[in-house]
Design an enzyme around this catalytic site. Sequence first.
Site, PDB file in Angstrom:
ATOM      1  N   ASP A   1      51.566  46.199  49.736  1.00 28.63           N
ATOM      2  CA  ASP A   1      52.659  46.143  48.652  1.00 28.63           C
ATOM      3  C   ASP A   1      53.641  44.923  48.904  1.00 28.63           C
ATOM      4  O   ASP A   1      54.106  44.873  50.211  1.00 28.63           O
ATOM      5  CB  ASP A   1      53.629  47.582  48.844  1.00 28.63           C
ATOM      6  CG  ASP A   1      54.955  47.586  47.930  1.00 28.63           C
ATOM      7  OD1 ASP A   1      55.192  46.482  47.456  1.00 28.63           O
ATOM      8  OD2 ASP A   1      55.193  48.592  47.762  1.00 28.63           O
ATOM      9  N   HIS A   2      53.433  43.788  48.246  1.00 26.47           N
ATOM     10  CA  HIS A   2      53.857  42.546  48.666  1.00 26.47           C
ATOM     11  C   HIS A   2      55.565  42.719  48.904  1.00 26.47           C
ATOM     12  O   HIS A   2      56.024  42.000  49.530  1.00 26.47           O
ATOM     13  CB  HIS A   2      53.490  41.477  47.863  1.00 26.47           C
ATOM     14  CG  HIS A   2      54.213  41.456  46.402  1.00 26.47           C
ATOM     15  ND1 HIS A   2      53.749  42.010  45.458  1.00 26.47           N
ATOM     16  CD2 HIS A   2      55.529  41.011  46.075  1.00 26.47           C
ATOM     17  CE1 HIS A   2      54.463  41.956  44.226  1.00 26.47           C
ATOM     18  NE2 HIS A   2      55.663  41.320  44.796  1.00 26.47           N
TER      19      HIS A   2
ATOM     20  N   HIS B   1      57.369  49.381  44.688  1.00 27.89           N
ATOM     21  CA  HIS B   1      58.266  48.757  45.670  1.00 27.89           C
ATOM     22  C   HIS B   1      59.651  49.571  45.514  1.00 27.89           C
ATOM     23  O   HIS B   1      60.209  49.400  46.601  1.00 27.89           O
ATOM     24  CB  HIS B   1      58.670  47.462  44.578  1.00 27.89           C
ATOM     25  CG  HIS B   1      57.229  46.586  44.187  1.00 27.89           C
ATOM     26  ND1 HIS B   1      56.456  46.528  45.117  1.00 27.89           N
ATOM     27  CD2 HIS B   1      57.076  46.169  43.017  1.00 27.89           C
ATOM     28  CE1 HIS B   1      55.554  45.770  44.590  1.00 27.89           C
ATOM     29  NE2 HIS B   1      55.996  45.314  43.518  1.00 27.89           N
TER      30      HIS B   1
HETATM   31  N1  LIG Z   1      48.236  38.006  39.521  1.00 27.14           N
HETATM   32  C1  LIG Z   1      49.321  38.339  40.136  1.00 27.14           C
HETATM   33  O1  LIG Z   1      50.305  37.700  40.418  1.00 27.14           O
HETATM   34  C2  LIG Z   1      49.256  39.722  40.939  1.00 27.14           C
HETATM   35  C3  LIG Z   1      50.229  40.461  41.555  1.00 27.14           C
HETATM   36  C4  LIG Z   1      50.210  41.707  42.148  1.00 27.14           C
HETATM   37  C5  LIG Z   1      49.102  42.358  42.175  1.00 27.14           C
HETATM   38  N2  LIG Z   1      47.777  41.822  41.366  1.00 27.14           N
HETATM   39  C6  LIG Z   1      46.626  42.480  41.467  1.00 27.14           C
HETATM   40  O2  LIG Z   1      45.726  41.818  42.097  1.00 27.14           O
HETATM   41  C7  LIG Z   1      44.387  42.011  41.462  1.00 27.14           C
HETATM   42  C8  LIG Z   1      43.781  40.794  40.808  1.00 27.14           C
HETATM   43  O3  LIG Z   1      44.629  40.041  40.054  1.00 27.14           O
HETATM   44  P1  LIG Z   1      44.228  38.680  39.238  1.00 27.14           P
HETATM   45  O4  LIG Z   1      45.671  38.540  38.465  1.00 27.14           O
HETATM   46  O5  LIG Z   1      44.010  37.646  40.197  1.00 27.14           O
HETATM   47  O6  LIG Z   1      43.275  39.015  38.145  1.00 27.14           O
HETATM   48  P2  LIG Z   1      42.274  38.191  37.247  1.00 27.14           P
HETATM   49  O7  LIG Z   1      42.909  36.848  37.135  1.00 27.14           O
HETATM   50  O8  LIG Z   1      41.961  38.981  36.040  1.00 27.14           O
HETATM   51  O9  LIG Z   1      41.033  37.954  38.012  1.00 27.14           O
HETATM   52  C9  LIG Z   1      40.133  38.863  38.175  1.00 27.14           C
HETATM   53  C10 LIG Z   1      38.806  38.233  39.118  1.00 27.14           C
HETATM   54  O10 LIG Z   1      37.819  39.413  39.363  1.00 27.14           O
HETATM   55  C11 LIG Z   1      36.732  38.925  39.082  1.00 27.14           C
HETATM   56  N3  LIG Z   1      35.884  39.794  38.355  1.00 27.14           N
HETATM   57  C12 LIG Z   1      36.198  40.866  37.282  1.00 27.14           C
HETATM   58  N4  LIG Z   1      35.158  41.640  37.177  1.00 27.14           N
HETATM   59  C13 LIG Z   1      34.037  41.284  37.852  1.00 27.14           C
HETATM   60  C14 LIG Z   1      32.856  41.686  37.930  1.00 27.14           C
HETATM   61  N5  LIG Z   1      32.224  42.554  37.417  1.00 27.14           N
HETATM   62  N6  LIG Z   1      31.901  40.935  38.984  1.00 27.14           N
HETATM   63  C15 LIG Z   1      32.524  39.962  39.737  1.00 27.14           C
HETATM   64  N7  LIG Z   1      33.644  39.493  39.465  1.00 27.14           N
HETATM   65  C16 LIG Z   1      34.482  40.215  38.737  1.00 27.14           C
HETATM   66  C17 LIG Z   1      37.020  37.636  37.872  1.00 27.14           C
HETATM   67  O11 LIG Z   1      35.802  36.904  38.189  1.00 27.14           O
HETATM   68  P3  LIG Z   1      35.345  35.724  36.959  1.00 27.14           P
HETATM   69  O12 LIG Z   1      36.608  35.559  36.100  1.00 27.14           O
HETATM   70  O13 LIG Z   1      34.820  34.732  37.462  1.00 27.14           O
HETATM   71  O14 LIG Z   1      34.711  36.814  36.122  1.00 27.14           O
HETATM   72  C18 LIG Z   1      38.197  37.202  38.600  1.00 27.14           C
HETATM   73  O15 LIG Z   1      37.992  36.409  39.676  1.00 27.14           O
HETATM   74  C19 LIG Z   1      44.652  42.831  40.403  1.00 27.14           C
HETATM   75  O16 LIG Z   1      44.524  44.393  40.897  1.00 27.14           O
HETATM   76  C20 LIG Z   1      46.082  42.812  40.048  1.00 27.14           C
HETATM   77  O17 LIG Z   1      46.641  44.075  39.525  1.00 27.14           O
HETATM   78  C21 LIG Z   1      48.075  40.531  40.832  1.00 27.14           C
END
Ligand SMILES: NC(=O)c1ccc[n+]([C@@H]2O[C@H](COP(=O)([O-])OP(=O)(O)OC[C@H]3O[C@@H](n4cnc5c(N)ncnc54)[C@H](OP(=O)(O)O)[C@@H]3O)[C@@H](O)[C@H]2O)c1
Lengths: 390, 510
Positions: free
Chosen positions: B198-199, B261
Site C-alpha cells: 500500500d504505497h 489508504h
Molecule cells: N500504474 C500505476 O500508477 C499503478 C498504481 C498503483 C497500482 N497499480 C497496479 O499495478 C499493477 C500494474 O499496473 P500498470 O499500470 O503497470 O499496468 P499496465 O500498464 O496495464 O501493464 C500490464 C503489464 O502486464 C503485462 N501482461 C498483461 N497480461 C499479460 C500476460 N497474459 N502475459 C504476460 N504479460 C502480461 C503487460 O505486458 P504487455 O503489455 O507486454 O502485454 C504489461 O507489462 C496493477 O495491478 C495496478 O492496479 C498501478
Amino acid sequence: MTSMTMVEIGAIERELRQLWSESAEKSPDGQAVIRALTLNLIACTHDAEHADRMTDAIQQLTASHPSRAILALLQPDAPEPRLDGFVQANCLLSRRGTPQVCGEQITLDARGSAVQQVASLILALLVPDLPVVLWLSHPDPFDAPLLARLRSVVDRVMVNSQAFAQPTKELVRMAELERTVSSGGLALHTFAISDLTWASLTAWRELTAQFFDTRPLLPHLRRIDHVTITYQAPNGANNPVAGLLLAGWLASCLAWVPLEDAVSIEAAQIRFHLRRPAVGVGTGAIRLVTIDLCPVEAGIGAMPGLLALHLEALDGITASFRVERAETPGYALTTATIAGMEPISRLARCEEPSLADLLAAELRLRHRDQTFSDALRVAGLLAARLGRDI
Amino acid sequence: MSDLPNPLRHGLRIGRTPEPCTVVIFGASGDLTSRKLVPALYNLAHERRLPGGFSVVGFARRPWDDAQFRQVLLDGVNANSRSGAVEAELWASFAEGIHYQPGNFDDPSAYARLVERLAELDLRRGTGGNRVFYLATPPEAYPDIIRQLGAHGLHQSPHGGWTRIIIEKPFGRDLASAQALNQQVLAVFAEPQVYRIDHYLGKETVQNIMVFRFANGIFEPLWDRRSVDHVQITVAENLGVEDRGGYYDHSGALRDMIQNHLMQLLALVAMEPPVSYDADAVRDEKVKVLRAVRRIRPEEVATYTVRGQYDAGSLSGRPLAGYRDERGVDPASQTETYVGLKLFVENWRWAGVPFYLRSGKALPRRVSEIAIQFKTVPTMLFAETPMHDIEPNVLAIKLQPDEGITLKFGSKVPGQPQIRPVTMDFRYGTSFGVASPEAYERLLLDCMLGDSTLFTRRDEVEASWSLITPIHQGWLASPAQSFPNYEAGSWGPNSADEFMARDGRTWRRL
Ligand SMILES: NC(=O)c1ccc[n+]([C@@H]2O[C@H](COP(=O)([O-])OP(=O)(O)OC[C@H]3O[C@@H](n4cnc5c(N)ncnc54)[C@H](OP(=O)(O)O)[C@@H]3O)[C@@H](O)[C@H]2O)c1
C-alpha cells in the site's frame, strides 16, 4: 537574501530585532518570514579569506540547520586594537507561497588586543537553551584561546584535521583530548569533537562496509590481512591524516591492535603492522595485518584526498575488496573478487562533499560519535608510532 | 537474516544495503514499472543503497530483448526520477544488471526459462538465490503467476537465499475475493514471504504519524474520547480518472482509496502504542483498530455514508468532461468517484468519537490530511465578553502536498478584546531541508531487507474488506438516483455537506 549593516558593538541585539522586523515588512508578496534557530554556531578563523568561505557554508547550511551563527575573525597581530560587529540574515530562497526560512549571522571582526574581548561578547550573544557548536578553522585549533574560554558552554567542537599545521602531531593531541572529554575527565560539562575530515570519509566507509552486508562475503572480513590506502599528495605534501583515520576505523571495528614500534617508512610509503584476532587454529593461525599508506603525487584532480582503499585476504582463498575513485569525477568503483568466482563490481556516486555538506553531517549528530571516537583512538596510536611529521 | 553482524556497520551513519538479489518484475512493460518501480530502484542505486550484483529481470508479453527493455526503462527514469536526469555512468553500471524475459503468464515454458535465467544470474552476479517477485500486472493475472511460480519451485530459493513476493493493489474486490486471493498466495508462499503493498505506507509523512504520536509525550494524554470531538481524514485528488476509466469504473472510490489508504490512515491515528517497532507488533495494533470499527450494515448506508459522482466542470482552470463521458466508463455508470463515511472505533479510547473519512476525484485541490478536532472549552469565562467566539483547537497532520503539522489555537488580538485563531505551523521541507524519498524507494528497500512493517498483513486486508464490503452491498441495493451529483472542481456533492450538518459539523475547508 543577505543584508549587512555596520553596527555599534553594544547594539547588536537591537540591530537584529530591527533586521527581523524589516525583513518581515519587505518580504516579497507579503510572505511570512520564519526566523528559525536550531543552534548557536560559533565559527572562528584568523584568515579573512577563509571567513568568506565559512560565511558561504553557513548560508548554505540554513536549509538544514538555520542557526544563530557568530563568525569571529580574529587578527591578533594587527597593530591597532579594533572590534567591529555586523549582523545579517541568512535566508533561503523559498518557493512562491511558502514562508521564507532565515537564520542570522553576527560577524565580529577583532584586531590587535581587542581579540581578548571576543569570548565575553560571544557568551553574551548566545541564544539560550540551544546547542552551542564551536567551529575552529585554525591550523592549531587545540591551542586556540577561544576554546579555553568557551569550553564550559560548548557542546561540540568542530575542526578539520586535514588542515592541521602539523597533521600527525595534532592528530595525537586530538585523540588525547577526545579520550579526556569522552571519559568525562575534564569537568562536569563535556563536549563532543567533530572532525570534518572524518565526515568526508563517510562515503568511503559506507562503500567498504556494504561489501560485507552480503552473507557469503562476510566471513572474508575476518580474514583480511593486508590493507592498502592510496591518497593524493599534491606537490609532495604528504598528509596521511585521512588515511590514518580510515585505518583507525578498520582497526577499531575489527579489533586489530597496533604493534609496538612496528612501523616502517620507505620512500614516503608508511607501513604499519597490527595484530588481529586469530583466524584458524594452531601455530598456523595468521594473526598479522599490514596497513600500507601510499601517497601518490599525480592523481585525479588537484585536491588532496583518498584515491583507493584495498582490503585483501592473501592467505588461503584470496579475496580482494577494492573501493577506488573512478575516472569520472564524483564516482567510485567497487570490486569484490573472490578466487574462483566472477568479480562483482559496481559504480557508485562518491562526490567530494562541500564544506556545508560536511558541517551538516556533523551537526545532525546529537551525541558523541562513538565510531569516530574509537577510530580516532587507534589513529592516534598509529600517528604516535610515526612519531614525527613526514 | 536481515541482522548481519557486519562489524564495519557498527554506528555507521548510513543505511544498510540489502544482500545482492534479483527483482523479477511481472508486467515489466507496463506503466507502473517505468513510471515508479525502476525510477525508484535507480534512485536507490543513486543513493548507494543497492549492492553490487543487484539485478532486475522484467517479464511481460511483448517480444523485447534486453537492450530494448533497458532503453524503455532509461526513458522512464529520465522522465520520472526525482534525482533528475540520469547520470550516464551510473545508469550504465545499473543497467548491466537489467534483463528481459518475454513470455505469457500462463506459459510454463516461460517460467522454465526464468528458472535458468535466475540460476545463471546467481552465478554470474553473485545474487545467491535471493529473489523478489513483483506482481505489477492486472490483478486477474495474480493467480496464474503464483501457481506457476509454485509449480516451478520458484517459491523458495536455492543456496539458502530468500524469496519474497510483492503484490500490488488492488488486493481483491471484496472480502470473498480477498480471502480467495490470500488462499492462493498462501498455498504457495508463507505469510512472512508476502509483501502486500500500500504505497501510502511508504510515504515519509505517513510513517511520521506514529513517530509524532509515540515519540512526543504531550499529545498522547489528549488522544482519546475525553479530549477529541471528532477526527476528519481527507484524501482529495484534483484529477479525473484520466486513462484509467475502464479500471476505475469497476472499482470506485470506496474500493480504490478507502479500503486501503484511508483505512490505513485511520488505523495509524487510532491505534494503541505497539509493544515494539517491529512488523508484527505494529500490525497487531492496526488490526485491532480495524476490528474495533463498527460495521456499517447494508441497510445503514444512508445514515453513515454519502457518495458522489462528478459531472462536467472545470479543474485548475481547465474544462473536465463528466465522469460518465470518460473513455472506458459506462454512460449510465453507478460507480462513485466521491465517498464520505462516518465510522466509530468501538474501544475504550474512542467510543463515541466519530471518524469522518472522505475521498474523491475531481476535487479542487490535491490534499491529504488527518485533522484531530478537540472539544471546545466551556466558554463561561469569556461568555459575557466580546471574546465568546472561541474556535476549537485543531491538530492537522498534513500528508500532501506540503507535509507538516499545524496546531490551531486561540489567542487574544493585541489591544482588542477579541480572540482569534492562530496556527503554529511545522513543515518537514523547511525544517529538515531534505527531499523525502519516494514511497516506492522505501518499500522496495524494506522488502529487500526483509522488513514488512510497512506492508499489509493478511488479517489487515481481510479486516478492512469486511468493513468495506457491506457498504458496497448496501449501495448496490439502493442505486444512487442523483448521479452525477457534483461538478468537477467543487468539494463534492451537497449531500456531503448535509451529511456533516446533520451532526452539527462541517468538513474542513482545505
Ligand atoms: N500504474 C500505476 O500508477 C499503478 C498504481 C498503483 C497500482 N497499480 C497496479 O499495478 C499493477 C500494474 O499496473 P500498470 O499500470 O503497470 O499496468 P499496465 O500498464 O496495464 O501493464 C500490464 C503489464 O502486464 C503485462 N501482461 C498483461 N497480461 C499479460 C500476460 N497474459 N502475459 C504476460 N504479460 C502480461 C503487460 O505486458 P504487455 O503489455 O507486454 O502485454 C504489461 O507489462 C496493477 O495491478 C495496478 O492496479 C498501478
